[in-house]
Design a protein around this motif. Structure first.
Motif, PDB file in Angstrom:
ATOM      1  N   GLY A 250      16.887 -19.158  -2.644  1.00 15.35           N
ATOM      2  CA  GLY A 250      16.366 -18.945  -4.213  1.00 15.35           C
ATOM      3  C   GLY A 250      15.555 -17.676  -4.519  1.00 15.35           C
ATOM      4  N   ARG A 251      15.426 -17.416  -5.554  1.00 15.81           N
ATOM      5  CA  ARG A 251      14.631 -16.339  -6.000  1.00 15.81           C
ATOM      6  C   ARG A 251      13.717 -16.576  -7.114  1.00 15.81           C
ATOM      7  NH1 ARG A 251      18.777 -11.170  -4.914  1.00 15.81           N
ATOM      8  NH2 ARG A 251      19.803 -12.143  -3.229  1.00 15.81           N
ATOM      9  N   ARG A 272       3.413 -15.357   1.146  1.00 12.09           N
ATOM     10  CA  ARG A 272       4.491 -16.135   1.733  1.00 12.09           C
ATOM     11  C   ARG A 272       5.310 -15.184   2.266  1.00 12.09           C
ATOM     12  NH1 ARG A 272       1.699 -18.259  -1.634  1.00 12.09           N
ATOM     13  NH2 ARG A 272       1.557 -20.470  -1.375  1.00 12.09           N
ATOM     14  N   ALA A 273       5.134 -13.859   2.195  1.00 11.95           N
ATOM     15  CA  ALA A 273       6.292 -13.066   3.050  1.00 11.95           C
ATOM     16  C   ALA A 273       5.398 -12.727   4.304  1.00 11.95           C
ATOM     17  CB  ALA A 273       6.175 -11.784   2.443  1.00 11.95           C
ATOM     18  N   LYS A 274       4.100 -13.029   4.377  1.00  6.65           N
ATOM     19  CA  LYS A 274       3.469 -13.055   5.621  1.00  6.65           C
ATOM     20  C   LYS A 274       3.792 -13.821   6.802  1.00  6.65           C
ATOM     21  CE  LYS A 274      -1.017 -12.648   4.685  1.00  6.65           C
ATOM     22  NZ  LYS A 274      -2.449 -13.044   4.448  1.00  6.65           N
ATOM     23  N   GLY A 275       3.903 -13.256   8.044  1.00  5.20           N
ATOM     24  CA  GLY A 275       4.560 -14.344   9.410  1.00  5.20           C
ATOM     25  C   GLY A 275       2.927 -14.549   9.918  1.00  5.20           C
ATOM     26  N   GLU A 294      11.218 -13.179   1.578  1.00  2.00           N
ATOM     27  CA  GLU A 294      11.394 -11.676   1.887  1.00  2.00           C
ATOM     28  C   GLU A 294      11.203 -11.072   0.449  1.00  2.00           C
ATOM     29  OE1 GLU A 294      15.056 -10.804   3.610  1.00  2.00           O
ATOM     30  OE2 GLU A 294      14.896  -8.898   2.339  1.00  2.00           O
ATOM     31  N   LEU A 295      10.263 -10.080   0.234  1.00  2.00           N
ATOM     32  CA  LEU A 295      10.003  -9.240  -0.786  1.00  2.00           C
ATOM     33  C   LEU A 295      11.335  -8.535  -1.238  1.00  2.00           C
ATOM     34  CD1 LEU A 295       6.234  -8.159  -0.439  1.00  2.00           C
ATOM     35  CD2 LEU A 295       7.321 -10.166  -1.348  1.00  2.00           C
ATOM     36  N   LEU A 296      11.738  -8.528  -2.501  1.00  2.00           N
ATOM     37  CA  LEU A 296      12.806  -7.625  -2.734  1.00  2.00           C
ATOM     38  C   LEU A 296      12.196  -6.587  -3.571  1.00  2.00           C
ATOM     39  CD1 LEU A 296      15.493 -10.455  -4.001  1.00  2.00           C
ATOM     40  CD2 LEU A 296      15.355  -9.444  -1.749  1.00  2.00           C
ATOM     41  N   VAL A 321       9.899  -9.425  -7.410  1.00  2.00           N
ATOM     42  CA  VAL A 321      10.786 -10.678  -7.128  1.00  2.00           C
ATOM     43  C   VAL A 321      10.739 -10.662  -5.309  1.00  2.00           C
ATOM     44  CG1 VAL A 321      13.112 -11.098  -7.397  1.00  2.00           C
ATOM     45  CG2 VAL A 321      12.230  -9.505  -8.915  1.00  2.00           C
ATOM     46  N   ALA A 322      10.858 -11.918  -5.232  1.00  2.00           N
ATOM     47  CA  ALA A 322      11.298 -12.378  -3.761  1.00  2.00           C
ATOM     48  C   ALA A 322      12.262 -13.393  -3.646  1.00  2.00           C
ATOM     49  CB  ALA A 322       9.739 -12.942  -3.087  1.00  2.00           C
TER      50      ALA A 322
END
Ligand SMILES: C[S@@+](CC[C@H](N)C(=O)[O-])C[C@H]1O[C@@H](n2cnc3c(N)ncnc32)[C@H](O)[C@@H]1O
Length: 329
Positions: A250-251, A272-275, A294-296, A321-322
């Protein structure tokens, strides 16, 4: 004091020059491309406004798809009725703050493939002179997006302590002369119209600042509007719910018009994109944290010169957007 109780005649210039306009959706092709809606999917439009984005997304979702629209302005619901009659997509409207609307939908078990928010005001709101959003018209101090809400700009300006007004001007308008403006506001009470507020701003800043960097009341109007509508709290509240309701794949998209909003969307998605968040001195990962997003858009997408020329209000837009790639553990 209810701002709408004040009877102020529409200025001739407002009726002749600026009737409420159609809202031109900002970054609409880019939003559609990044959300990639497909037939039969479900989307949530958190800020229906004039339905410009909704029309594009609904066309992609088709008759088997569902578009849930939210807007806290009752005037948006009237425009939604027209949109719903014209589209063959399944539709539904929630006349709520989007933070509350998303919580309701999540509680109902809705898991949409995309959620998007196009923050701030619509052109219809700015150009409805009597709603008091614009420093260009003399109007009652209202500024409520949800006209059923009690607190208006007049209440805030006439009742809040000086220190709280100054703090709002600093936090929500990044206004360097917040102290002086707040002092003038309190000294001139009761303020009744947008012209009273403009006059207080002009009196509260140094003469040199009156002629530099755009309209001197721009930051104050932004700050008071954000405070009246609790805009940043709504955004902070809505982002985690929007994210939680998305399935993997989902986006989530956010279009912002000033740095206070864009910073929040950017931080939320980057988080949220951080590991792994282990200190760099540790030889191996002990936190076990995996990225959820994942950042779009590595950098925010901004409108091109053609779009800004056709729609100057798009100028400050930033879209991020992600896509959700994993559920939080
Ligand atoms: C920039 S306009 C959206 C325009 C829309 N995307 C279009 O294409 O016509 C923002 C809209 O969001 C609504 N809005 C802003 N903040 C909101 C919130 N916290 N909850 C619900 N609606 C909100 C405003 O009332 C306004 O109608």
């Amino acid at each position: 004091m209810a701002a709408h109780a004040l009877a102020i005649a529409a200025p001739a210039s407002a009726t002749i020059l600026k009737m409420p306009t159609e809202h031109q959706p900002v970054l609409a092709p880019e939003l559609t491309q990044l959300l990639a809606p497909r037939l039969g999917q479900t989307a949530v439009d958190c800020t229906f406004g004039g339905g410009g984005h909704a029309r594009r997304i609904a066309a992609e979702l088709g008759p088997t798809g569902t578009l849930v629209c939210i807007d806290r302005d009752p005037a948006a619901e009237i425009r939604f009725e027209r949109f719903a009659a014209e589209t063959d997509c399944q539709t539904r409207f929630l006349g709520l703050d989007f933070a509350a609307g998303l919580r309701t939908l999540y509680g109902e078990g809705l898991r949409p493939e995309m959620v998007y928010m196009d923050l701030g005001m619509s052109s219809m709101q700015v150009d409805a002179w009597e709603r008091g959003f614009s420093y260009s018209y003399d109007a009652p101090l209202d500024m409520r997006m949800d006209t059923r809400q009690q607190l208006s700009a007049a209440d805030l300006l006439n009742e809040w302590p000086e220190s709280r007004i100054a703090q709002a001007l600093r936090r929500f308008g990044e206004e360097r002369y917040a102290g002086g403006i707040a002092r003038e506001i309190v000294r001139r009470r009761p303020l009744q119209t947008t012209s009273d507020l403009v006059a207080a701003v002009k009196a509260g800043i140094p003469t040199s600042a009156r002629f530099a960097g755009g309209h001197p009341a721009k930051r104050t109007f932004q700050a008071i509007r954000i405070a009246v509508n609790g805009e940043l709290d709504s955004l902070d509240d809505a982002l985690p719910t929007a994210w939680r309701m998305l399935p993997v794949g989902g986006r989530l998209a956010g279009i912002s018009f000033h740095s206070l909003e864009d910073r929040r969307v950017k931080r939320f998605l980057a988080e949220r994109a951080k590991g792994c968040i282990c200190p760099p001195e540790l030889p191996i990962c002990v936190c076990g944290r995996e990225p959820e997003a994942e950042l779009l858009t590595r950098r925010a997408v901004a409108p091109g010169t053609e779009e800004v020329a056709a729609n100057p209000r798009a100028k400050s837009a930033h879209m991020r957007v992600a896509v959700k790639i994993a559920e939080a553990v």
